[in-house]
Design a protein around this motif. Structure first.
Motif, PDB file in Angstrom:
ATOM      1  N   TYR A 138      44.324  28.790 -21.230  1.00 13.28           N
ATOM      2  CA  TYR A 138      45.334  29.214 -20.255  1.00 13.28           C
ATOM      3  C   TYR A 138      46.688  29.472 -20.904  1.00 13.28           C
ATOM      4  CZ  TYR A 138      42.329  28.868 -16.236  1.00 13.28           C
ATOM      5  OH  TYR A 138      41.329  29.097 -15.330  1.00 13.28           O
ATOM      6  N   LEU A 139      46.875  29.005 -22.118  1.00 12.41           N
ATOM      7  CA  LEU A 139      48.115  29.315 -22.838  1.00 12.41           C
ATOM      8  C   LEU A 139      48.212  30.813 -23.128  1.00 12.41           C
ATOM      9  CD1 LEU A 139      48.206  26.341 -25.369  1.00 12.41           C
ATOM     10  CD2 LEU A 139      49.598  26.629 -23.295  1.00 12.41           C
ATOM     11  N   ALA A 140      47.067  31.494 -23.154  1.00 14.36           N
ATOM     12  CA  ALA A 140      47.030  32.939 -23.398  1.00 14.36           C
ATOM     13  C   ALA A 140      46.980  33.739 -22.097  1.00 14.36           C
ATOM     14  CB  ALA A 140      45.832  33.293 -24.268  1.00 14.36           C
ATOM     15  N   GLY A 141      47.071  33.064 -20.962  1.00 16.04           N
ATOM     16  CA  GLY A 141      47.071  33.743 -19.666  1.00 16.04           C
ATOM     17  C   GLY A 141      45.861  33.378 -18.830  1.00 16.04           C
ATOM     18  N   PRO A 142      45.913  33.725 -17.542  1.00 17.72           N
ATOM     19  CA  PRO A 142      44.850  33.306 -16.634  1.00 17.72           C
ATOM     20  C   PRO A 142      43.485  33.932 -16.899  1.00 17.72           C
ATOM     21  CG  PRO A 142      46.454  34.681 -15.477  1.00 17.72           C
ATOM     22  CD  PRO A 142      47.006  34.401 -16.844  1.00 17.72           C
ATOM     23  N   ARG A 143      43.452  35.174 -17.359  1.00 13.38           N
ATOM     24  CA  ARG A 143      42.144  35.805 -17.624  1.00 13.38           C
ATOM     25  C   ARG A 143      41.451  35.165 -18.824  1.00 13.38           C
ATOM     26  NH1 ARG A 143      40.707  40.897 -15.473  1.00 13.38           N
ATOM     27  NH2 ARG A 143      39.571  41.196 -17.404  1.00 13.38           N
ATOM     28  N   VAL A 144      42.192  34.959 -19.898  1.00 13.79           N
ATOM     29  CA  VAL A 144      41.631  34.318 -21.084  1.00 13.79           C
ATOM     30  C   VAL A 144      41.293  32.864 -20.770  1.00 13.79           C
ATOM     31  CG1 VAL A 144      42.110  33.581 -23.464  1.00 13.79           C
ATOM     32  CG2 VAL A 144      42.825  35.851 -22.676  1.00 13.79           C
ATOM     33  N   GLY A 145      42.174  32.197 -20.045  1.00  7.15           N
ATOM     34  CA  GLY A 145      41.929  30.807 -19.666  1.00  7.15           C
ATOM     35  C   GLY A 145      40.672  30.657 -18.829  1.00  7.15           C
ATOM     36  N   ALA A 146      40.495  31.548 -17.853  1.00  8.85           N
ATOM     37  CA  ALA A 146      39.300  31.489 -17.010  1.00  8.85           C
ATOM     38  C   ALA A 146      38.047  31.734 -17.836  1.00  8.85           C
ATOM     39  CB  ALA A 146      39.408  32.509 -15.877  1.00  8.85           C
ATOM     40  N   ALA A 147      38.100  32.682 -18.746  1.00 10.24           N
ATOM     41  CA  ALA A 147      36.933  32.964 -19.597  1.00 10.24           C
ATOM     42  C   ALA A 147      36.594  31.759 -20.471  1.00 10.24           C
ATOM     43  CB  ALA A 147      37.186  34.197 -20.455  1.00 10.24           C
ATOM     44  N   ALA A 148      37.597  31.138 -21.070  1.00 10.32           N
ATOM     45  CA  ALA A 148      37.364  29.967 -21.924  1.00 10.32           C
ATOM     46  C   ALA A 148      36.836  28.800 -21.093  1.00 10.32           C
ATOM     47  CB  ALA A 148      38.654  29.570 -22.635  1.00 10.32           C
ATOM     48  N   TYR A 149      37.458  28.557 -19.954  1.00 11.68           N
ATOM     49  CA  TYR A 149      37.024  27.473 -19.075  1.00 11.68           C
ATOM     50  C   TYR A 149      35.585  27.695 -18.618  1.00 11.68           C
ATOM     51  CZ  TYR A 149      36.800  24.180 -15.219  1.00 11.68           C
ATOM     52  OH  TYR A 149      36.415  23.163 -14.384  1.00 11.68           O
ATOM     53  N   ASN A 150      35.279  28.902 -18.183  1.00  7.87           N
ATOM     54  CA  ASN A 150      33.941  29.204 -17.686  1.00  7.87           C
ATOM     55  C   ASN A 150      32.883  29.092 -18.780  1.00  7.87           C
ATOM     56  OD1 ASN A 150      35.027  29.595 -15.168  1.00  7.87           O
ATOM     57  ND2 ASN A 150      35.020  31.820 -15.292  1.00  7.87           N
ATOM     58  N   ALA A 151      33.232  29.477 -19.992  1.00 13.50           N
ATOM     59  CA  ALA A 151      32.286  29.341 -21.104  1.00 13.50           C
ATOM     60  C   ALA A 151      31.953  27.865 -21.355  1.00 13.50           C
ATOM     61  CB  ALA A 151      32.853  29.980 -22.364  1.00 13.50           C
ATOM     62  N   ALA A 152      32.942  27.014 -21.212  1.00 10.05           N
ATOM     63  CA  ALA A 152      32.740  25.585 -21.453  1.00 10.05           C
ATOM     64  C   ALA A 152      32.197  24.841 -20.236  1.00 10.05           C
ATOM     65  CB  ALA A 152      34.049  24.939 -21.901  1.00 10.05           C
ATOM     66  N   HIS A 153      32.239  25.472 -19.066  1.00 15.08           N
ATOM     67  CA  HIS A 153      31.825  24.801 -17.838  1.00 15.08           C
ATOM     68  C   HIS A 153      30.669  25.497 -17.125  1.00 15.08           C
ATOM     69  CE1 HIS A 153      35.651  22.818 -18.620  1.00 15.08           C
ATOM     70  NE2 HIS A 153      35.166  21.829 -17.892  1.00 15.08           N
ATOM     71  N   SER A 154      29.935  26.290 -17.854  1.00 13.61           N
ATOM     72  CA  SER A 154      28.707  26.904 -17.356  1.00 13.61           C
ATOM     73  C   SER A 154      27.548  26.059 -17.874  1.00 13.61           C
ATOM     74  CB  SER A 154      28.596  28.334 -17.893  1.00 13.61           C
ATOM     75  OG  SER A 154      27.286  28.805 -17.755  1.00 13.61           O
ATOM     76  N   TYR A 155      26.467  26.009 -17.139  1.00 14.67           N
ATOM     77  CA  TYR A 155      25.307  25.235 -17.582  1.00 14.67           C
ATOM     78  C   TYR A 155      24.524  25.915 -18.703  1.00 14.67           C
ATOM     79  CZ  TYR A 155      25.842  21.979 -13.676  1.00 14.67           C
ATOM     80  OH  TYR A 155      26.311  21.026 -12.823  1.00 14.67           O
ATOM     81  N   ILE A 156      24.888  27.120 -19.093  1.00 14.16           N
ATOM     82  CA  ILE A 156      24.156  27.848 -20.135  1.00 14.16           C
ATOM     83  C   ILE A 156      24.176  27.088 -21.466  1.00 14.16           C
ATOM     84  CG2 ILE A 156      24.086  29.968 -21.509  1.00 14.16           C
ATOM     85  CD1 ILE A 156      25.247  31.389 -18.989  1.00 14.16           C
ATOM     86  N   GLY A 157      25.332  26.635 -21.897  1.00 15.95           N
ATOM     87  CA  GLY A 157      25.450  25.901 -23.159  1.00 15.95           C
ATOM     88  C   GLY A 157      24.662  24.599 -23.170  1.00 15.95           C
ATOM     89  N   PRO A 158      24.861  23.742 -22.164  1.00 10.33           N
ATOM     90  CA  PRO A 158      24.099  22.497 -22.160  1.00 10.33           C
ATOM     91  C   PRO A 158      22.582  22.705 -22.102  1.00 10.33           C
ATOM     92  CG  PRO A 158      25.884  22.368 -20.577  1.00 10.33           C
ATOM     93  CD  PRO A 158      25.866  23.758 -21.110  1.00 10.33           C
ATOM     94  N   VAL A 159      22.130  23.682 -21.315  1.00 16.86           N
ATOM     95  CA  VAL A 159      20.687  23.938 -21.233  1.00 16.86           C
ATOM     96  C   VAL A 159      20.159  24.418 -22.585  1.00 16.86           C
ATOM     97  CG1 VAL A 159      18.921  25.413 -20.184  1.00 16.86           C
ATOM     98  CG2 VAL A 159      20.613  24.275 -18.743  1.00 16.86           C
ATOM     99  N   ALA A 160      20.928  25.241 -23.282  1.00 14.24           N
ATOM    100  CA  ALA A 160      20.518  25.687 -24.618  1.00 14.24           C
ATOM    101  C   ALA A 160      20.410  24.491 -25.575  1.00 14.24           C
ATOM    102  CB  ALA A 160      21.495  26.721 -25.162  1.00 14.24           C
ATOM    103  N   LEU A 161      21.381  23.584 -25.512  1.00 14.62           N
ATOM    104  CA  LEU A 161      21.326  22.397 -26.371  1.00 14.62           C
ATOM    105  C   LEU A 161      20.165  21.485 -25.988  1.00 14.62           C
ATOM    106  CD1 LEU A 161      25.054  21.329 -26.813  1.00 14.62           C
ATOM    107  CD2 LEU A 161      23.559  22.430 -28.468  1.00 14.62           C
ATOM    108  N   LEU A 162      19.945  21.303 -24.698  1.00 15.12           N
ATOM    109  CA  LEU A 162      18.840  20.457 -24.253  1.00 15.12           C
ATOM    110  C   LEU A 162      17.501  21.024 -24.715  1.00 15.12           C
ATOM    111  CD1 LEU A 162      20.085  19.636 -20.643  1.00 15.12           C
ATOM    112  CD2 LEU A 162      19.990  18.071 -22.587  1.00 15.12           C
ATOM    113  N   THR A 163      17.352  22.331 -24.594  1.00 19.49           N
ATOM    114  CA  THR A 163      16.121  22.982 -25.039  1.00 19.49           C
ATOM    115  C   THR A 163      15.934  22.826 -26.546  1.00 19.49           C
ATOM    116  OG1 THR A 163      16.286  24.581 -23.238  1.00 19.49           O
ATOM    117  CG2 THR A 163      14.852  25.162 -25.085  1.00 19.49           C
ATOM    118  N   SER A 164      16.994  23.097 -27.280  1.00 20.26           N
ATOM    119  CA  SER A 164      16.942  22.967 -28.741  1.00 20.26           C
ATOM    120  C   SER A 164      16.662  21.530 -29.156  1.00 20.26           C
ATOM    121  CB  SER A 164      18.266  23.446 -29.338  1.00 20.26           C
ATOM    122  OG  SER A 164      18.309  23.229 -30.718  1.00 20.26           O
TER     123      SER A 164
END
Length: 117
Positions: A41-67
């Motif tokens: 969010y230091l880079a603005g709301p669009r970048v902040g939302a993208a960074a937040y959503n990347a870290a708060h989507s279940y895609i990453g954890p499911v990939a790690l759980l599968t791996s």
């Protein structure tokens, strides 16, 4: 219903973590790690939302759980469970994925104060 879903994910991830027998100290140290995405969010709301959503989507954890399961890597599995638990708690508290317009606009509804006082 979506908040209850988040609570169910939190409970399941914590139960699986307990069953795995991983370190609760590591759990405590890593639990808030996804919130570093707020720095976007230091880079603005669009970048902040993208960074937040990347870290708060279940895609990453499911990939790690599968791996972690397929590769028989308990540390990867543990990190995936911690990450999923974090997201589950956020969802249970009403913190959803962000829209690029502003921090308070989420897929679960508006968060934060709505009155000017």
């Amino acid at each position: 219903m979506l908040r209850l879903e988040g609570l169910a994910v939190l409970a399941a991830a914590v139960a699986a973590y307990q069953y795995l027998g991983a370190s609760w100290g590591a759990f405590a140290m890593l639990f808030l790690l996804p919130d570093l995405s707020f720095l976007g969010y230091l880079a603005g709301p669009r970048v902040g939302a993208a960074a937040y959503n990347a870290a708060h989507s279940y895609i990453g954890p499911v990939a790690l759980l599968t791996s972690g399961l397929v590769g028989e890597r308990p540390a990867v599995l543990a990190f995936g469970l911690i990450w999923a638990a974090h997201i589950g708690l956020d969802r249970a508290l009403g913190y959803g994925l962000k829209y690029g317009s502003e921090f308070g606009a989420t897929h679960l509804g508006r968060i934060g104060r709505t009155d000017p006082w």
